[in-house]
Design a protein around this motif. Sequence first.
Motif, PDB file in Angstrom:
ATOM      1  N   SER A   6       0.834  -1.196   0.000  1.00 56.88           N
ATOM      2  CA  SER A   6       0.000   0.000   0.000  1.00 56.88           C
ATOM      3  C   SER A   6       0.869   1.247   0.000  1.00 56.88           C
ATOM      4  O   SER A   6       2.093   1.160   0.197  1.00 56.88           O
ATOM      5  N   GLY A   7       0.239   2.397  -0.235  1.00 53.36           N
ATOM      6  CA  GLY A   7       0.929   3.666  -0.097  1.00 53.36           C
ATOM      7  C   GLY A   7       1.233   4.405  -1.382  1.00 53.36           C
ATOM      8  O   GLY A   7       1.743   5.524  -1.344  1.00 53.36           O
ATOM      9  N   GLY A   8       0.953   3.804  -2.519  1.00 57.06           N
ATOM     10  CA  GLY A   8       1.213   4.491  -3.777  1.00 57.06           C
ATOM     11  C   GLY A   8       0.240   5.632  -4.004  1.00 57.06           C
ATOM     12  O   GLY A   8      -0.696   5.841  -3.232  1.00 57.06           O
ATOM     13  N   GLY A  14       9.353  16.148  -6.711  1.00 55.10           N
ATOM     14  CA  GLY A  14       9.897  16.739  -5.505  1.00 55.10           C
ATOM     15  C   GLY A  14       9.195  16.296  -4.237  1.00 55.10           C
ATOM     16  O   GLY A  14       9.681  16.549  -3.125  1.00 55.10           O
ATOM     17  N   GLY A  15       8.050  15.659  -4.408  1.00 54.40           N
ATOM     18  CA  GLY A  15       7.268  15.213  -3.266  1.00 54.40           C
ATOM     19  C   GLY A  15       7.772  13.907  -2.677  1.00 54.40           C
ATOM     20  O   GLY A  15       8.809  13.371  -3.108  1.00 54.40           O
ATOM     21  N   SER A  16       7.024  13.404  -1.705  1.00 56.38           N
ATOM     22  CA  SER A  16       7.413  12.191  -0.980  1.00 56.38           C
ATOM     23  C   SER A  16       6.228  11.232  -0.859  1.00 56.38           C
ATOM     24  O   SER A  16       5.071  11.648  -0.890  1.00 56.38           O
ATOM     25  N   LEU A  17       6.576   9.982  -0.717  1.00 53.54           N
ATOM     26  CA  LEU A  17       5.595   8.936  -0.442  1.00 53.54           C
ATOM     27  C   LEU A  17       6.238   7.911   0.472  1.00 53.54           C
ATOM     28  O   LEU A  17       7.461   7.767   0.477  1.00 53.54           O
ATOM     29  N   ARG A  18       5.403   7.177   1.201  1.00 53.11           N
ATOM     30  CA  ARG A  18       5.903   6.034   1.945  1.00 53.11           C
ATOM     31  C   ARG A  18       5.071   4.815   1.574  1.00 53.11           C
ATOM     32  O   ARG A  18       3.847   4.807   1.765  1.00 53.11           O
ATOM     33  N   LEU A  19       5.755   3.824   1.053  1.00 54.77           N
ATOM     34  CA  LEU A  19       5.106   2.569   0.711  1.00 54.77           C
ATOM     35  C   LEU A  19       5.259   1.596   1.866  1.00 54.77           C
ATOM     36  O   LEU A  19       6.276   1.596   2.570  1.00 54.77           O
ATOM     37  N   SER A  20       4.247   0.749   2.028  1.00 57.11           N
ATOM     38  CA  SER A  20       4.287  -0.270   3.071  1.00 57.11           C
ATOM     39  C   SER A  20       3.995  -1.635   2.459  1.00 57.11           C
ATOM     40  O   SER A  20       3.261  -1.731   1.474  1.00 57.11           O
ATOM     41  N   TYR A  78       9.015  -0.976   4.722  1.00 60.58           N
ATOM     42  CA  TYR A  78       8.623   0.334   4.251  1.00 60.58           C
ATOM     43  C   TYR A  78       9.618   0.817   3.200  1.00 60.58           C
ATOM     44  O   TYR A  78      10.780   0.412   3.189  1.00 60.58           O
ATOM     45  N   LEU A  79       9.134   1.676   2.337  1.00 60.34           N
ATOM     46  CA  LEU A  79      10.016   2.375   1.419  1.00 60.34           C
ATOM     47  C   LEU A  79       9.648   3.849   1.475  1.00 60.34           C
ATOM     48  O   LEU A  79       8.586   4.250   1.001  1.00 60.34           O
ATOM     49  N   GLN A  80      10.526   4.621   2.085  1.00 62.05           N
ATOM     50  CA  GLN A  80      10.357   6.073   2.122  1.00 62.05           C
ATOM     51  C   GLN A  80      10.970   6.640   0.851  1.00 62.05           C
ATOM     52  O   GLN A  80      12.161   6.406   0.589  1.00 62.05           O
TER      53      GLN A  80
END
Length: 119
Positions: A6-8, A14-20, A78-80
């Motif tokens: 999840s998390g897409g 330039g923004g950020s996301l965190r995938l789990s 996680y993938l930050q």
Amino acid sequence: VQLQTSGGGLVQAGGSLRLSCAASGLIFSLYRMGWYRQAPGKQRELVASITNSGETNYAGSVKGRFTISRDNAKNTIYLQINSLKPEDTAVYYCNGRRTTDWGSEYYYWGQGTQVTVSS
């Protein structure tokens, strides 16, 4: 075995996301975990991996922007992702891999989550 990713989403450059990626049905602490991605028309590539002891490895194109981590108590990795670029647009897949002492291999994939970066 399930790897629930999840998390897409859609984010500006330039923004950020965190995938789990939450794992179930396996002994999570024994698995090397990783994130792969596949862009349209391209082969799936390894983005980052983390061993069961916490050693990390990154593709050159994401080093310094992506951080992989794991929480063995939650069976989750996680993938930050920071400083996103349009070329990071892809479907991101979670992967779990284990090779036993007697040579058996176990390999599992999550269902993928779409990351789209607009310029």
